[in-house]
Design a protein around this motif. Structure first.
Motif, PDB file in Angstrom:
ATOM      1  N   TRP A 229      80.116 -23.543  28.538  1.00 23.72           N
ATOM      2  CA  TRP A 229      79.506 -22.284  28.107  1.00 23.72           C
ATOM      3  C   TRP A 229      80.464 -21.085  28.153  1.00 23.72           C
ATOM      4  N   PRO A 230      81.229 -20.857  29.235  1.00 19.79           N
ATOM      5  CA  PRO A 230      82.120 -19.679  29.228  1.00 19.79           C
ATOM      6  C   PRO A 230      83.115 -19.685  28.081  1.00 19.79           C
ATOM      7  N   ARG A 231      83.661 -20.848  27.761  1.00 21.44           N
ATOM      8  CA  ARG A 231      84.621 -20.910  26.660  1.00 21.44           C
ATOM      9  C   ARG A 231      83.925 -20.711  25.311  1.00 21.44           C
ATOM     10  N   ALA A 232      82.769 -21.337  25.151  1.00 20.12           N
ATOM     11  CA  ALA A 232      82.020 -21.166  23.901  1.00 20.12           C
ATOM     12  C   ALA A 232      81.537 -19.730  23.752  1.00 20.12           C
ATOM     13  N   ARG A 233      81.137 -19.137  24.856  1.00 23.46           N
ATOM     14  CA  ARG A 233      80.635 -17.763  24.826  1.00 23.46           C
ATOM     15  C   ARG A 233      81.700 -16.809  24.314  1.00 23.46           C
ATOM     16  N   ARG A 234      82.915 -16.989  24.781  1.00 24.32           N
ATOM     17  CA  ARG A 234      84.012 -16.123  24.351  1.00 24.32           C
ATOM     18  C   ARG A 234      84.249 -16.256  22.844  1.00 24.32           C
ATOM     19  N   THR A 235      84.244 -17.483  22.362  1.00 28.19           N
ATOM     20  CA  THR A 235      84.467 -17.716  20.933  1.00 28.19           C
ATOM     21  C   THR A 235      83.331 -17.139  20.095  1.00 28.19           C
ATOM     22  N   ILE A 236      82.095 -17.321  20.545  1.00 28.26           N
ATOM     23  CA  ILE A 236      80.930 -16.816  19.812  1.00 28.26           C
ATOM     24  C   ILE A 236      80.977 -15.285  19.725  1.00 28.26           C
ATOM     25  N   LEU A 237      81.295 -14.625  20.839  1.00 25.97           N
ATOM     26  CA  LEU A 237      81.338 -13.163  20.841  1.00 25.97           C
ATOM     27  C   LEU A 237      82.424 -12.632  19.915  1.00 25.97           C
TER      28      LEU A 237
ATOM     29  N   GLY B  87      74.544  -7.391   9.451  1.00 24.47           N
ATOM     30  CA  GLY B  87      74.771  -6.847  10.783  1.00 24.47           C
ATOM     31  C   GLY B  87      73.606  -7.111  11.724  1.00 24.47           C
ATOM     32  N   LEU B  88      72.375  -6.962  11.206  1.00 26.49           N
ATOM     33  CA  LEU B  88      71.194  -7.192  12.035  1.00 26.49           C
ATOM     34  C   LEU B  88      71.123  -8.641  12.511  1.00 26.49           C
ATOM     35  N   THR B  89      71.317  -9.586  11.600  1.00 24.42           N
ATOM     36  CA  THR B  89      71.236 -10.999  11.974  1.00 24.42           C
ATOM     37  C   THR B  89      72.381 -11.413  12.885  1.00 24.42           C
ATOM     38  N   THR B  90      73.527 -10.757  12.761  1.00 30.05           N
ATOM     39  CA  THR B  90      74.645 -11.055  13.664  1.00 30.05           C
ATOM     40  C   THR B  90      74.315 -10.639  15.090  1.00 30.05           C
ATOM     41  N   VAL B  91      73.718  -9.461  15.246  1.00 24.92           N
ATOM     42  CA  VAL B  91      73.300  -9.015  16.581  1.00 24.92           C
ATOM     43  C   VAL B  91      72.234  -9.943  17.145  1.00 24.92           C
ATOM     44  N   LEU B  92      71.278 -10.330  16.310  1.00 27.20           N
ATOM     45  CA  LEU B  92      70.223 -11.240  16.775  1.00 27.20           C
ATOM     46  C   LEU B  92      70.787 -12.603  17.136  1.00 27.20           C
ATOM     47  N   ASP B  93      71.856 -13.033  16.475  1.00 25.17           N
ATOM     48  CA  ASP B  93      72.489 -14.303  16.813  1.00 25.17           C
ATOM     49  C   ASP B  93      72.981 -14.293  18.250  1.00 25.17           C
ATOM     50  N   VAL B  94      73.607 -13.187  18.663  1.00 25.55           N
ATOM     51  CA  VAL B  94      74.072 -13.072  20.053  1.00 25.55           C
ATOM     52  C   VAL B  94      72.897 -13.120  21.015  1.00 25.55           C
ATOM     53  N   VAL B  95      71.821 -12.396  20.681  1.00 22.27           N
ATOM     54  CA  VAL B  95      70.640 -12.371  21.551  1.00 22.27           C
ATOM     55  C   VAL B  95      70.039 -13.757  21.699  1.00 22.27           C
ATOM     56  N   VAL B  96      69.898 -14.479  20.590  1.00 22.29           N
ATOM     57  CA  VAL B  96      69.268 -15.802  20.617  1.00 22.29           C
ATOM     58  C   VAL B  96      70.134 -16.803  21.368  1.00 22.29           C
ATOM     59  N   VAL B  97      71.442 -16.793  21.131  1.00 22.59           N
ATOM     60  CA  VAL B  97      72.321 -17.754  21.803  1.00 22.59           C
ATOM     61  C   VAL B  97      72.311 -17.527  23.313  1.00 22.59           C
ATOM     62  N   PHE B  98      72.355 -16.272  23.732  1.00 20.41           N
ATOM     63  CA  PHE B  98      72.427 -15.971  25.162  1.00 20.41           C
ATOM     64  C   PHE B  98      71.087 -16.176  25.868  1.00 20.41           C
ATOM     65  N   LEU B  99      69.998 -15.766  25.235  1.00 20.48           N
ATOM     66  CA  LEU B  99      68.694 -15.778  25.914  1.00 20.48           C
ATOM     67  C   LEU B  99      67.832 -16.982  25.572  1.00 20.48           C
ATOM     68  N   PHE B 100      68.230 -17.769  24.579  1.00 19.48           N
ATOM     69  CA  PHE B 100      67.389 -18.911  24.210  1.00 19.48           C
ATOM     70  C   PHE B 100      68.176 -20.223  24.163  1.00 19.48           C
ATOM     71  N   THR B 101      69.247 -20.273  23.372  1.00 15.26           N
ATOM     72  CA  THR B 101      69.965 -21.537  23.193  1.00 15.26           C
ATOM     73  C   THR B 101      70.571 -22.035  24.503  1.00 15.26           C
ATOM     74  N   LYS B 102      71.312 -21.175  25.194  1.00 14.04           N
ATOM     75  CA  LYS B 102      71.947 -21.589  26.455  1.00 14.04           C
ATOM     76  C   LYS B 102      70.921 -21.969  27.516  1.00 14.04           C
ATOM     77  N   PRO B 103      69.904 -21.149  27.799  1.00 11.49           N
ATOM     78  CA  PRO B 103      68.914 -21.573  28.801  1.00 11.49           C
ATOM     79  C   PRO B 103      68.193 -22.866  28.413  1.00 11.49           C
ATOM     80  N   LEU B 104      67.863 -23.025  27.145  1.00 10.37           N
ATOM     81  CA  LEU B 104      67.186 -24.246  26.717  1.00 10.37           C
ATOM     82  C   LEU B 104      68.088 -25.464  26.906  1.00 10.37           C
TER      83      LEU B 104
END
Length: 600
Positions: A497-505, A534-551
């Motif tokens: 996750w830390p490595r993927a997180r950096r690349t995603i951001l 721009g809106l969907t890009t911001v939502l992508d970060v929100v979804v990956v951090f708060l939904f994809t990773k925890p799931l």
């Protein structure tokens, strides 16, 4: 198996439900707000809903090429917006394009011919004497939103010489005379002899008791009596609380003729007026500005400077108005047939400059000063193109866009199913959450900021599917790389996750930066694409951090994924995993000995 690291990673492993609960609460709150506001669908742009798009180009007059600047263009946009919204089109869009173009988008259901006549013509600003005024019969009703953008007339305003003594305000929020008294005053004022002003504009002799030096007025002809009776009938029937009445009051009347008009006072009530022929033209105002008066309690005031001809005209009309008492010591500032201010005078203003004081807020004072300075369009515009989009054509375009989006989404899901197998259910769930958030936010942004979903915006949403899927792929591949190194699933998720997180951001930042630059440097429909991206890009970060990773953290504890089922997409044999990692442990004693191994 090695214990997970303490700190942030341990917290993320032990509390993934907290992140899932947070995003679930956000979805429920936004969806509830959408249904509560009644805006359950995104607001469609002109290319999808149908309507008329007018392109106007500023044409400089000879020797005035420098007049085409941002200030004048913005002023023209404000005036055009006020006009087109006066047609009852609250969702019309007026915006600049480039340095010298203005785009006017009018939704379906509007008379496009009337709109074309309204937006491009040069407005007229006049100073007319007030012959009668009273609160309109239906003024108790709330004023319409379309009229709130214009400066409201304030019966308590007063006009004085900028450098002279203050005149005493005699105004009040109530009518200054009864209907019958006003009727007699209007009749006398309309029958009075019209004396040409310095600029050739006829001004009525103030009604009431004239000075001894004033010559008696000749008898009015029969046609004049008929015109007076007709004007009084229009005044009696006028109900300025109705939008249709405000839009038609005084339209098409020449500046040399009396007219009826509407205006809004400081209490939000609509007033109706009978106004005499124009005494001063808006072009006679050289400069106007909003000033905060620190010398007395006037607060915000509006100062005016007139041209040499305008100063003489203004002195003539204020001198005649000051000879009499209410309501004839009052003049109205009329823009596009609407009264934007109606100050009182008690003396002739002969200095070539004047000040209007009253109960102005800063915004109202600035609005009035802009109207006085640029009441007429500051530039001449030429109609370059008019595009009419039918509702049927817009529906076809929306249908085609939705089909394209569905095909793109289906291809992405198919790829995920074939390549990632069980992991694809996490990706599909994340895409679904992202789609829900995007839809709800777009529906709320329509009434909030005027966002309209046009065809380029739909294209931006389709492109965003690939960007969102790319984030999942980066995360999944990092997990699979860790498994290939010989780690089991739970450590692989937390180490990957830390490595993927950096690349995603970094990837999303580049996409958002491109969308922001595109939104700033472009105008019109292309901005819809940039905004959605721009809106969907911001939502992508929100979804990956708060939904994809925890799931993913939760499912890594399930036997199907943890043991690497062949259909999980995490089968170590299929991934070519190395033997389980082992780590060395030094003996506790000082002597060197054999190395003890333990499975990681």
């Amino acid at each position: 198996m090695a214990a997970p690291k303490k700190g942030r990673s341990a917290s993320a492993q032990s509390k993934p439900w907290r992140s899932l609960a947070l995003i679930l609460i956000a979805i429920v709150a936004l969806t509830g707000g959408m249904f509560a506001s009644g805006n359950t669908t995104p607001r469609l742009g002109i290319d999808l809903a149908g309507g008329t798009s007018i392109t106007l180009r500023a044409v400089p007059e000879r020797g005035q090429e420098s007049a085409i600047n941002k200030t004048n263009m913005d002023t023209a946009v404000n005036i055009m917006e006020r006009r087109v919204n006066g047609l009852g089109v609250s969702e019309a869009e007026v915006q600049t394009q480039g340095n010298d173009n203005i785009i006017v988008n009018i939704p379906k259901g509007t008379n496009s011919k009337q709109a074309r006549e309204q937006v491009g013509t040069t407005a007229k600003l006049y100073f007319r004497p007030v012959l009668a005024t009273e609160v309109s019969a239906g003024a108790a009703a709330s004023p319409s939103p379309s009229a709130s953008s214009s400066a409201s007339g304030k019966p308590g305003d007063k006009a004085t010489d900028k450098t002279g003594d203050k005149a005493t305000s005699t105004g009040s929020a109530t009518p200054s005379a009864t209907a019958s008294q006003q009727g007699r005053a209007v009749t006398e004022g309309l029958k009075a002899d019209a004396t040409p002003s310095a600029g050739g504009t006829a001004t009525p002799k103030a009604s009431g008791t004239p000075k001894a030096s004033t010559s008696p007025a000749p008898s009015a002809s029969g046609s004049s009596n008929d015109a007076t009776a007709k004007l009084q009938a229009q005044y009696a029937a006028l109900d300025c609380s109705k939008e249709d009445a405000r839009a038609t009051a005084g339209k098409g009347v020449k500046s040399t003729e009396p007219t009826v008009a509407c205006g809004q006072n400081s209490q939000g009530q609509w007033q109706k007026y009978i106004l005499g022929p124009a005494a001063v033209d808006g072009t006679d105002v050289k400069k106007a500005q909003a000033v905060f008066n620190t010398q007395n309690a006037s607060g915000w005031t509006v100062t005016m400077e007139f041209t040499s001809k305008g100063a003489k005209k203004f002195a003539d009309i204020t001198g005649k108005l000051a000879q009499n008492q209410s309501p004839q010591n009052q003049f109205a500032i009329v823009l596009d047939g609407n009264v934007v201010s109606d100050p009182y005078v008690s003396q002739a203003l002969t200095g070539g400059s004047a000040e209007i004081s009253g109960r102005f807020t800063q915004q109202e004072a600035q609005s009035l000063s802009n109207m006085l300075s640029y009441g007429a369009l500051p530039l001449t515009f030429k109609e370059d193109s008019v595009t009419t989009v039918t509702a049927a054509l817009g529906g076809d375009q929306l249908h085609a866009g939705l089909i394209a989006g569905a095909i793109g989404l289906a291809l992405v899901v198919l790829y995920l199913l074939v390549y990632y197998r069980g992991l694809s259910m996490i990706a599909v769930a994340s895409l679904l959450v992202s789609a829900i958030l995007t839809y709800v936010i777009m529906s709320l942004l329509g009434p909030a900021i005027g966002f309209a979903l046009n065809l380029p915006a739909v294209c931006g949403a389709i492109v965003a599917i690939g960007i969102t899927a790319d984030s999942f792929i980066v995360f999944f591949e990092r997990i699979r790389d860790e498994i290939r190194e010989g780690r089991s699933l739970r450590p692989a998720v937390e180490r990957g996750w830390p490595r993927a997180r950096r690349t995603i951001l970094v990837s999303d930042f580049v996409s958002f930066l491109a969308a922001a630059v595109l939104f700033i440097v472009t105008v019109g429909k292309v901005q819809g694409f940039a905004f959605t991206l721009g809106l969907t890009t911001v939502l992508d970060v929100v979804v990956v951090f708060l939904f994809t990773k925890p799931l993913m953290t939760i499912l890594a504890r399930r036997k199907f994924f943890a043991q690497g089922h062949s259909w999980s997409g995490l089968d170590p044999k299929r991934l070519g995993a190395k033997p389980p990692l082992r780590r060395t442990r030094r003996p506790s004693g000082p002597a060197a000995g054999s190395v003890e191994t333990k499975e990681a």
